[in-house]
Design a protein around this motif. Structure first.
Motif: not given
Length: 90
Positions: A56, A63-65
């Motif tokens: 991070p 951030d591709n959560r």
């Protein structure tokens, strides 16, 4: 010495200088980076990050959560509201 060994042996100070040079487009002495220098410096910064920095915190981290079709918590688009009276800049 191969490229990976150079990256592994790069000091945090050199990393910070390269990162700053990429950000500003010039070396600490004021000389402008060429396109090739900027490309190579950015590649070295990214490679150093991959070895020494948590995901991070890395340069270029996305951030591709969220999965496809999910929405974020922010509200959707809002219509513009025209306010009568004050005009900016006149």
């Amino acid at each position: 010495m191969d490229y990976r060994q150079y990256i592994e042996s790069m000091s945090p100070e050199v990393y910070e200088r390269l990162k700053r040079a990429v950000e500003l487009g010039k070396w600490p002495d004021g000389r402008t980076l060429t396109t090739a220098q900027r490309r190579d410096a950015l590649q070295a910064v990214i490679a150093w990050d991959a070895l020494h920095v948590a995901a991070p915190e890395r340069v270029g981290f996305i951030d591709n959560r969220r999965g496809a079709g999910q929405t974020c918590e922010e509200p959707g688009p809002r219509p513009l509201q025209w306010v009568e009276g004050e005009r900016g800049g006149e």
